[in-house]
Design a protein around this motif. Structure first.
Motif, PDB file in Angstrom:
ATOM      1  N   ALA A 137      -7.121  -4.287   3.003  1.00  0.00           N
ATOM      2  CA  ALA A 137      -6.386  -5.071   4.217  1.00  0.00           C
ATOM      3  C   ALA A 137      -5.868  -4.060   5.007  1.00  0.00           C
ATOM      4  O   ALA A 137      -5.170  -4.282   6.187  1.00  0.00           O
ATOM      5  CB  ALA A 137      -5.206  -5.925   3.765  1.00  0.00           C
ATOM      6  N   GLY A 138      -6.199  -2.739   4.793  1.00  0.00           N
ATOM      7  CA  GLY A 138      -5.528  -1.630   5.648  1.00  0.00           C
ATOM      8  C   GLY A 138      -4.001  -1.052   5.437  1.00  0.00           C
ATOM      9  O   GLY A 138      -3.433  -0.685   6.060  1.00  0.00           O
ATOM     10  N   LEU A 139      -3.440  -1.919   4.120  1.00  0.00           N
ATOM     11  CA  LEU A 139      -2.257  -1.480   3.885  1.00  0.00           C
ATOM     12  C   LEU A 139      -1.951  -0.488   2.666  1.00  0.00           C
ATOM     13  O   LEU A 139      -2.869  -0.102   2.130  1.00  0.00           O
ATOM     14  CB  LEU A 139      -1.510  -2.955   3.191  1.00  0.00           C
ATOM     15  CG  LEU A 139      -1.501  -4.149   4.179  1.00  0.00           C
ATOM     16  CD1 LEU A 139      -1.101  -5.494   3.419  1.00  0.00           C
ATOM     17  CD2 LEU A 139      -0.518  -3.879   5.334  1.00  0.00           C
ATOM     18  N   LEU A 140      -0.497   0.040   2.424  1.00  0.00           N
ATOM     19  CA  LEU A 140      -0.543   0.859   1.482  1.00  0.00           C
ATOM     20  C   LEU A 140      -0.896   0.207   0.021  1.00  0.00           C
ATOM     21  O   LEU A 140      -0.796  -1.041  -0.069  1.00  0.00           O
ATOM     22  CB  LEU A 140       0.750   1.178   1.196  1.00  0.00           C
ATOM     23  CG  LEU A 140       1.235   2.073   2.685  1.00  0.00           C
ATOM     24  CD1 LEU A 140       2.792   2.442   2.603  1.00  0.00           C
ATOM     25  CD2 LEU A 140       0.646   3.425   2.619  1.00  0.00           C
ATOM     26  N   ALA A 141      -1.130   0.805  -0.832  1.00  0.00           N
ATOM     27  CA  ALA A 141      -1.648   0.310  -2.190  1.00  0.00           C
ATOM     28  C   ALA A 141      -0.561  -0.469  -2.943  1.00  0.00           C
ATOM     29  O   ALA A 141      -0.955  -1.450  -3.402  1.00  0.00           O
ATOM     30  CB  ALA A 141      -2.008   1.478  -3.295  1.00  0.00           C
ATOM     31  N   ASP A 142       0.753  -0.318  -2.577  1.00  0.00           N
ATOM     32  CA  ASP A 142       1.796  -1.199  -3.277  1.00  0.00           C
ATOM     33  C   ASP A 142       2.339  -2.020  -2.363  1.00  0.00           C
ATOM     34  O   ASP A 142       3.689  -2.586  -2.477  1.00  0.00           O
ATOM     35  CB  ASP A 142       2.882   0.012  -3.695  1.00  0.00           C
ATOM     36  CG  ASP A 142       3.356   0.538  -2.559  1.00  0.00           C
ATOM     37  OD1 ASP A 142       3.174   0.433  -1.413  1.00  0.00           O
ATOM     38  OD2 ASP A 142       4.363   1.508  -2.928  1.00  0.00           O
ATOM     39  N   ALA A 143       1.406  -2.648  -1.398  1.00  0.00           N
ATOM     40  CA  ALA A 143       2.136  -3.525  -0.384  1.00  0.00           C
ATOM     41  C   ALA A 143       2.328  -5.055  -0.860  1.00  0.00           C
ATOM     42  O   ALA A 143       2.889  -5.724  -0.378  1.00  0.00           O
ATOM     43  CB  ALA A 143       1.121  -3.482   0.932  1.00  0.00           C
ATOM     44  N   TRP A 144       1.639  -5.062  -2.011  1.00  0.00           N
ATOM     45  CA  TRP A 144       1.802  -6.471  -2.832  1.00  0.00           C
ATOM     46  C   TRP A 144       3.281  -6.427  -3.409  1.00  0.00           C
ATOM     47  O   TRP A 144       3.580  -7.784  -3.750  1.00  0.00           O
ATOM     48  CB  TRP A 144       0.773  -6.715  -3.953  1.00  0.00           C
ATOM     49  CG  TRP A 144       0.483  -5.436  -4.879  1.00  0.00           C
ATOM     50  CD1 TRP A 144      -0.173  -4.475  -4.938  1.00  0.00           C
ATOM     51  CD2 TRP A 144       1.322  -5.566  -6.398  1.00  0.00           C
ATOM     52  NE1 TRP A 144       0.081  -3.626  -6.313  1.00  0.00           N
ATOM     53  CE2 TRP A 144       1.060  -4.345  -6.779  1.00  0.00           C
ATOM     54  CE3 TRP A 144       2.341  -6.469  -6.978  1.00  0.00           C
ATOM     55  CZ2 TRP A 144       1.652  -4.091  -8.156  1.00  0.00           C
ATOM     56  CZ3 TRP A 144       2.683  -6.212  -8.263  1.00  0.00           C
ATOM     57  CH2 TRP A 144       2.290  -5.013  -8.632  1.00  0.00           C
ATOM     58  N   LEU A 145       3.769  -5.161  -3.323  1.00  0.00           N
ATOM     59  CA  LEU A 145       5.350  -5.319  -4.019  1.00  0.00           C
ATOM     60  C   LEU A 145       6.482  -5.972  -2.701  1.00  0.00           C
ATOM     61  O   LEU A 145       7.490  -6.208  -2.949  1.00  0.00           O
ATOM     62  CB  LEU A 145       5.756  -4.158  -4.567  1.00  0.00           C
ATOM     63  CG  LEU A 145       4.980  -3.798  -5.841  1.00  0.00           C
ATOM     64  CD1 LEU A 145       5.454  -2.473  -6.117  1.00  0.00           C
ATOM     65  CD2 LEU A 145       5.769  -4.733  -6.938  1.00  0.00           C
ATOM     66  N   ASP A 146       5.778  -5.934  -1.507  1.00  0.00           N
ATOM     67  CA  ASP A 146       6.549  -6.097  -0.234  1.00  0.00           C
ATOM     68  C   ASP A 146       6.679  -7.642  -0.410  1.00  0.00           C
ATOM     69  O   ASP A 146       5.425  -8.451  -0.133  1.00  0.00           O
ATOM     70  CB  ASP A 146       5.735  -5.579   0.929  1.00  0.00           C
ATOM     71  CG  ASP A 146       6.722  -5.813   2.282  1.00  0.00           C
ATOM     72  OD1 ASP A 146       7.669  -6.811   2.190  1.00  0.00           O
ATOM     73  OD2 ASP A 146       6.489  -4.989   2.992  1.00  0.00           O
ATOM     74  N   PRO A 147       7.805  -8.198  -0.252  1.00  0.00           N
ATOM     75  CA  PRO A 147       8.086  -9.846  -0.058  1.00  0.00           C
ATOM     76  C   PRO A 147       7.427 -10.463   0.922  1.00  0.00           C
ATOM     77  O   PRO A 147       7.022 -11.563   1.084  1.00  0.00           O
ATOM     78  CB  PRO A 147       9.559  -9.917  -0.162  1.00  0.00           C
ATOM     79  CG  PRO A 147      10.175  -8.555  -0.585  1.00  0.00           C
ATOM     80  CD  PRO A 147       9.079  -7.637  -0.234  1.00  0.00           C
ATOM     81  N   THR A 148       7.215  -9.653   2.162  1.00  0.00           N
ATOM     82  CA  THR A 148       6.387 -10.188   3.350  1.00  0.00           C
ATOM     83  C   THR A 148       4.855 -10.250   3.063  1.00  0.00           C
ATOM     84  O   THR A 148       4.152 -11.067   3.973  1.00  0.00           O
ATOM     85  CB  THR A 148       6.819  -9.165   4.549  1.00  0.00           C
ATOM     86  OG1 THR A 148       6.263  -8.091   4.511  1.00  0.00           O
ATOM     87  CG2 THR A 148       8.206  -9.036   4.728  1.00  0.00           C
ATOM     88  N   THR A 149       4.477  -9.581   2.124  1.00  0.00           N
ATOM     89  CA  THR A 149       3.088  -9.837   2.007  1.00  0.00           C
ATOM     90  C   THR A 149       2.707 -11.046   1.084  1.00  0.00           C
ATOM     91  O   THR A 149       3.207 -11.346   0.183  1.00  0.00           O
ATOM     92  CB  THR A 149       2.594  -8.601   1.111  1.00  0.00           C
ATOM     93  OG1 THR A 149       2.964  -7.439   1.531  1.00  0.00           O
ATOM     94  CG2 THR A 149       1.094  -8.556   0.756  1.00  0.00           C
ATOM     95  N   ARG A 150       1.687 -11.913   1.604  1.00  0.00           N
ATOM     96  CA  ARG A 150       1.262 -12.889   1.098  1.00  0.00           C
ATOM     97  C   ARG A 150      -0.045 -12.833   0.319  1.00  0.00           C
ATOM     98  O   ARG A 150      -1.011 -12.201   0.886  1.00  0.00           O
ATOM     99  CB  ARG A 150       0.959 -14.228   2.087  1.00  0.00           C
ATOM    100  CG  ARG A 150       2.292 -14.464   2.811  1.00  0.00           C
ATOM    101  CD  ARG A 150       2.000 -15.652   3.667  1.00  0.00           C
ATOM    102  NE  ARG A 150       0.874 -15.638   4.588  1.00  0.00           N
ATOM    103  CZ  ARG A 150       0.910 -14.812   5.720  1.00  0.00           C
ATOM    104  NH1 ARG A 150       1.996 -14.252   6.064  1.00  0.00           N
ATOM    105  NH2 ARG A 150       0.015 -14.864   6.605  1.00  0.00           N
ATOM    106  N   VAL A 151      -0.028 -13.217  -1.087  1.00  0.00           N
ATOM    107  CA  VAL A 151      -0.999 -12.888  -2.113  1.00  0.00           C
ATOM    108  C   VAL A 151      -1.878 -14.324  -2.260  1.00  0.00           C
ATOM    109  O   VAL A 151      -1.160 -14.898  -3.027  1.00  0.00           O
ATOM    110  CB  VAL A 151      -0.809 -12.033  -3.208  1.00  0.00           C
ATOM    111  CG1 VAL A 151      -1.965 -11.868  -3.932  1.00  0.00           C
ATOM    112  CG2 VAL A 151      -0.215 -10.866  -2.778  1.00  0.00           C
TER     113      VAL A 151
END
Length: 206
Positions: A163-177
């Motif tokens: 997605a063009g994000l940092l690898a740990d972006a899934w730990l960011d609460p604003t990221t929807r998975v």
């Protein structure tokens, strides 16, 4: 969801017809399709070199915006000529590639109290991942995790980078998975038999 093998073969035939029509700049031949192919569904079309098995193009629609037959047609055309990672396919390549169709379930948001719990909700060999944060979007099909031997955390990180994000972006609460599932049908060789791809499923979090 569960599509019959004959329906999977039809899905691949539609994709092949769309690609061939695009490459030869001629109208696509019509198909009679069952009622469920007229229902809206997401799908991806993957083109691989043969016999090397290297990716040649992959485009799809994760959301059910179009009837399935139209989704496959549009994805196939785009995979052949509009994947920005590759130059457009040429007609002389057609006999040296195989076509694969992944029919998707609608994406489902993973809801957790703490982001670090996310891997426990991802099952390798079953789930694909779709990532969204602001204007960034990325998707990885279920078979990618199996082919690359990812564990759930690796898979989440790779989807974020897609997605063009940092690898740990899934730990960011604003990221929807989101997770989704797929039934995958692929040619064994160019214009040859079509088989259902079976993936080794691993329990979530393992």
């Amino acid at each position: 969801m569960r599509y019959a093998d004959s329906e999977g073969e039809l899905a691949v035939q539609i994709a092949c017809a769309a690609i061939e029509a695009r490459l030869l700049a001629r109208p696509m031949r019509p198909f009679e399709v069952p009622a469920r192919f007229e229902e809206k569904a997401g799908a991806f079309v993957t083109i691989n070199s043969h016999p090397e098995g290297e990716l040649r193009g992959c485009i799809g629609y994760p959301q059910p915006f179009f009837p399935l037959a139209k989704t496959i047609e549009k994805a196939a055309e785009a995979a052949a000529t509009d994947d920005p990672r590759f130059p457009p396919m040429q007609p002389d390549e057609w006999d040296r590639v195989t076509v694969e169709v992944s029919i998707l379930t609608p994406p489902r948001l993973i809801e957790v109290k703490k982001p670090k719990e996310m891997p426990a909700h991802v099952t390798i060999g079953v789930d694909g991942l779709s990532i969204a944060q602001g204007s960034y979007r990325g998707i990885l099909l279920p078979q990618v995790a199996v082919e690359e031997n990812f564990d759930p955390a690796d898979f989440l990180s790779q989807a974020c980078m897609k997605a063009g994000l940092l690898a740990d972006a899934w730990l960011d609460p604003t990221t929807r998975v989101y997770t989704f599932q797929a039934e995958v049908f692929a040619e064994v060789d160019p214009r040859g038999p079509v088989v259902r791809r079976k993936m080794e499923a691993a329990r979530a979090g393992h």
